[in-house]
Design a protein around this motif. Sequence first.
Motif, PDB file in Angstrom:
ATOM      1  N   ARG A  62       0.993  -1.156  -0.030  1.00 26.99           N
ATOM      2  CA  ARG A  62       0.116  -0.046   0.010  1.00 26.99           C
ATOM      3  C   ARG A  62       0.749   1.241  -0.048  1.00 26.99           C
ATOM      4  O   ARG A  62       0.777   2.363  -0.669  1.00 26.99           O
ATOM      5  CB  ARG A  62      -0.923   0.086   1.276  1.00 26.99           C
ATOM      6  CG  ARG A  62      -2.100  -1.138   1.388  1.00 26.99           C
ATOM      7  CD  ARG A  62      -3.021  -1.118   0.187  1.00 26.99           C
ATOM      8  NE  ARG A  62      -3.710   0.106  -0.079  1.00 26.99           N
ATOM      9  CZ  ARG A  62      -4.485  -0.065  -1.115  1.00 26.99           C
ATOM     10  NH1 ARG A  62      -4.866  -1.257  -1.678  1.00 26.99           N
ATOM     11  NH2 ARG A  62      -5.188   1.166  -1.382  1.00 26.99           N
ATOM     12  N   PHE A  63       2.081   1.168   0.659  1.00 25.86           N
ATOM     13  CA  PHE A  63       2.867   2.274   0.652  1.00 25.86           C
ATOM     14  C   PHE A  63       3.335   2.652  -0.620  1.00 25.86           C
ATOM     15  O   PHE A  63       3.513   3.754  -0.949  1.00 25.86           O
ATOM     16  CB  PHE A  63       3.853   2.200   1.692  1.00 25.86           C
ATOM     17  CG  PHE A  63       3.601   2.789   3.137  1.00 25.86           C
ATOM     18  CD1 PHE A  63       4.255   3.896   3.553  1.00 25.86           C
ATOM     19  CD2 PHE A  63       2.737   1.967   4.030  1.00 25.86           C
ATOM     20  CE1 PHE A  63       3.950   4.363   5.106  1.00 25.86           C
ATOM     21  CE2 PHE A  63       2.215   2.615   5.081  1.00 25.86           C
ATOM     22  CZ  PHE A  63       2.969   3.732   5.829  1.00 25.86           C
ATOM     23  N   VAL A  64       3.897   1.630  -1.222  1.00 23.37           N
ATOM     24  CA  VAL A  64       4.382   1.701  -2.588  1.00 23.37           C
ATOM     25  C   VAL A  64       3.400   2.102  -3.449  1.00 23.37           C
ATOM     26  O   VAL A  64       3.476   3.311  -4.031  1.00 23.37           O
ATOM     27  CB  VAL A  64       5.159   0.575  -3.022  1.00 23.37           C
ATOM     28  CG1 VAL A  64       5.308   0.579  -4.529  1.00 23.37           C
ATOM     29  CG2 VAL A  64       6.169  -0.112  -2.138  1.00 23.37           C
ATOM     30  N   HIS A  65       2.259   1.724  -3.614  1.00 21.63           N
ATOM     31  CA  HIS A  65       1.446   1.754  -4.965  1.00 21.63           C
ATOM     32  C   HIS A  65       0.409   2.673  -4.472  1.00 21.63           C
ATOM     33  O   HIS A  65      -0.058   3.826  -5.487  1.00 21.63           O
ATOM     34  CB  HIS A  65       0.397   0.643  -5.041  1.00 21.63           C
ATOM     35  CG  HIS A  65       1.397  -0.447  -5.583  1.00 21.63           C
ATOM     36  ND1 HIS A  65       2.084  -0.435  -6.841  1.00 21.63           N
ATOM     37  CD2 HIS A  65       1.666  -1.651  -5.034  1.00 21.63           C
ATOM     38  CE1 HIS A  65       2.779  -1.613  -7.041  1.00 21.63           C
ATOM     39  NE2 HIS A  65       2.442  -2.392  -5.928  1.00 21.63           N
ATOM     40  N   GLU A  66      -0.032   3.359  -3.334  1.00 21.97           N
ATOM     41  CA  GLU A  66      -1.100   4.186  -2.948  1.00 21.97           C
ATOM     42  C   GLU A  66      -0.396   5.509  -2.477  1.00 21.97           C
ATOM     43  O   GLU A  66      -0.607   6.589  -2.870  1.00 21.97           O
ATOM     44  CB  GLU A  66      -1.842   3.850  -1.877  1.00 21.97           C
ATOM     45  CG  GLU A  66      -3.054   4.727  -1.403  1.00 21.97           C
ATOM     46  CD  GLU A  66      -4.029   4.234  -0.514  1.00 21.97           C
ATOM     47  OE1 GLU A  66      -4.656   4.961   0.299  1.00 21.97           O
ATOM     48  OE2 GLU A  66      -4.123   3.130  -0.155  1.00 21.97           O
ATOM     49  N   GLY A  67       0.613   5.407  -1.622  1.00 21.65           N
ATOM     50  CA  GLY A  67       1.347   6.401  -1.194  1.00 21.65           C
ATOM     51  C   GLY A  67       2.600   6.863  -2.009  1.00 21.65           C
ATOM     52  O   GLY A  67       2.977   7.884  -1.653  1.00 21.65           O
ATOM     53  N   LEU A  68       2.895   5.992  -2.544  1.00 25.46           N
ATOM     54  CA  LEU A  68       4.269   6.648  -3.696  1.00 25.46           C
ATOM     55  C   LEU A  68       5.423   6.919  -2.862  1.00 25.46           C
ATOM     56  O   LEU A  68       5.919   7.831  -3.014  1.00 25.46           O
ATOM     57  CB  LEU A  68       3.901   7.670  -4.615  1.00 25.46           C
ATOM     58  CG  LEU A  68       2.884   7.414  -5.548  1.00 25.46           C
ATOM     59  CD1 LEU A  68       2.556   8.466  -6.692  1.00 25.46           C
ATOM     60  CD2 LEU A  68       3.077   6.198  -6.365  1.00 25.46           C
ATOM     61  N   GLY A  69       5.612   6.035  -2.000  1.00 29.33           N
ATOM     62  CA  GLY A  69       6.863   6.251  -0.928  1.00 29.33           C
ATOM     63  C   GLY A  69       7.122   5.083  -0.177  1.00 29.33           C
ATOM     64  O   GLY A  69       6.514   3.774  -0.583  1.00 29.33           O
ATOM     65  N   THR A  70       7.674   5.124   1.086  1.00 27.23           N
ATOM     66  CA  THR A  70       8.012   3.889   1.878  1.00 27.23           C
ATOM     67  C   THR A  70       7.486   4.104   3.233  1.00 27.23           C
ATOM     68  O   THR A  70       7.090   5.492   3.896  1.00 27.23           O
ATOM     69  CB  THR A  70       9.714   3.927   1.913  1.00 27.23           C
ATOM     70  OG1 THR A  70      10.168   4.570   2.634  1.00 27.23           O
ATOM     71  CG2 THR A  70      10.261   3.816   0.616  1.00 27.23           C
ATOM     72  N   PRO A  71       7.609   3.082   4.226  1.00 26.71           N
ATOM     73  CA  PRO A  71       7.146   3.404   5.548  1.00 26.71           C
ATOM     74  C   PRO A  71       8.282   4.140   6.087  1.00 26.71           C
ATOM     75  O   PRO A  71       8.302   4.408   7.369  1.00 26.71           O
ATOM     76  CB  PRO A  71       6.916   2.017   6.084  1.00 26.71           C
ATOM     77  CG  PRO A  71       6.719   1.181   4.910  1.00 26.71           C
ATOM     78  CD  PRO A  71       7.405   1.748   3.548  1.00 26.71           C
ATOM     79  N   ALA A  72       9.409   3.981   5.819  1.00 27.12           N
ATOM     80  CA  ALA A  72      10.661   4.588   6.544  1.00 27.12           C
ATOM     81  C   ALA A  72      10.459   6.279   6.663  1.00 27.12           C
ATOM     82  O   ALA A  72      10.252   6.807   5.562  1.00 27.12           O
ATOM     83  CB  ALA A  72      11.975   4.159   5.674  1.00 27.12           C
ATOM     84  N   PRO A  73      10.841   6.762   7.674  1.00 20.04           N
ATOM     85  CA  PRO A  73      10.725   8.118   7.940  1.00 20.04           C
ATOM     86  C   PRO A  73      11.436   8.869   6.934  1.00 20.04           C
ATOM     87  O   PRO A  73      11.102  10.027   6.298  1.00 20.04           O
ATOM     88  CB  PRO A  73      11.099   8.404   9.382  1.00 20.04           C
ATOM     89  CG  PRO A  73      10.596   7.151  10.062  1.00 20.04           C
ATOM     90  CD  PRO A  73      11.238   6.214   8.978  1.00 20.04           C
ATOM     91  N   VAL A  74      12.754   8.440   6.355  1.00 17.15           N
ATOM     92  CA  VAL A  74      13.534   9.006   5.556  1.00 17.15           C
ATOM     93  C   VAL A  74      13.088   9.243   4.265  1.00 17.15           C
ATOM     94  O   VAL A  74      13.581   9.943   3.289  1.00 17.15           O
ATOM     95  CB  VAL A  74      15.011   8.830   5.508  1.00 17.15           C
ATOM     96  CG1 VAL A  74      15.472   8.850   6.902  1.00 17.15           C
ATOM     97  CG2 VAL A  74      15.147   7.187   5.186  1.00 17.15           C
ATOM     98  N   ALA A  75      12.063   8.485   3.696  1.00 16.67           N
ATOM     99  CA  ALA A  75      11.487   8.569   2.405  1.00 16.67           C
ATOM    100  C   ALA A  75       9.847   8.320   2.556  1.00 16.67           C
ATOM    101  O   ALA A  75       9.372   7.256   1.993  1.00 16.67           O
ATOM    102  CB  ALA A  75      12.169   7.301   1.721  1.00 16.67           C
ATOM    103  N   PRO A  76       9.365   9.252   3.129  1.00 17.24           N
ATOM    104  CA  PRO A  76       7.885   9.157   3.306  1.00 17.24           C
ATOM    105  C   PRO A  76       7.020   9.104   2.035  1.00 17.24           C
ATOM    106  O   PRO A  76       7.515   9.409   0.980  1.00 17.24           O
ATOM    107  CB  PRO A  76       7.484  10.415   4.171  1.00 17.24           C
ATOM    108  CG  PRO A  76       8.689  11.426   3.869  1.00 17.24           C
ATOM    109  CD  PRO A  76       9.720  10.541   3.496  1.00 17.24           C
ATOM    110  N   THR A  77       5.816   8.755   2.027  1.00 18.60           N
ATOM    111  CA  THR A  77       4.688   8.985   1.069  1.00 18.60           C
ATOM    112  C   THR A  77       4.329  10.113   0.633  1.00 18.60           C
ATOM    113  O   THR A  77       4.463  11.126   1.631  1.00 18.60           O
ATOM    114  CB  THR A  77       3.555   7.911   1.618  1.00 18.60           C
ATOM    115  OG1 THR A  77       2.845   8.726   2.585  1.00 18.60           O
ATOM    116  CG2 THR A  77       3.904   6.604   1.839  1.00 18.60           C
TER     117      THR A  77
END
Length: 162
Positions: A62-77
């Motif tokens: 979900r983070f990749v496809h919907e958020g266009l980012g990662t769960p990592a705080p350094v690379a947020p959605t």
Amino acid sequence: MRSRVAAVGSGVFFAIAPGTVAGVVPWSLTGWRTGAAPLPLRVAGAVLVIAGAAVLLHAFARFVHEGLGTPAPVAPTAHLVVGGLYRYVRNPMYLAVVTTILGQALLLGRPVLLAYAGLIAATTATFVHLYEEPTLRAQFGTEYDAYREAVPGWWPRRVRDH
């Protein structure tokens, strides 16, 4: 292109964060050696491990496809993730990690993992309260406030017919 970068970043973060918390640390505590556990508890543990892993993979996707980012705080959605399991509970990823550890405790018959699961649950709840919620509020504003109002943080709401 952004999805590809998000997928790679999420994969790296998956290996580092949940891989360590739900894999490396439980292994270091138990060596995957089994204790005395009745078969029904071992089966229940296996079910919890599989369910936790499935939810975790779903949440990362979900983070990749919907958020266009990662769960990592350094690379947020770029977008607030509210679909999939996030429609029912705001923290399925953390719940999945704790569920996986609890499943390992039952599967292996190792009480030390029950204590470790409690420590992880308390740590993640504190992290969410002190860092994640204020950060999401700052990033997404009223969209996050509305989501937070509509979806419980830790106890999934029941699925309703629409």
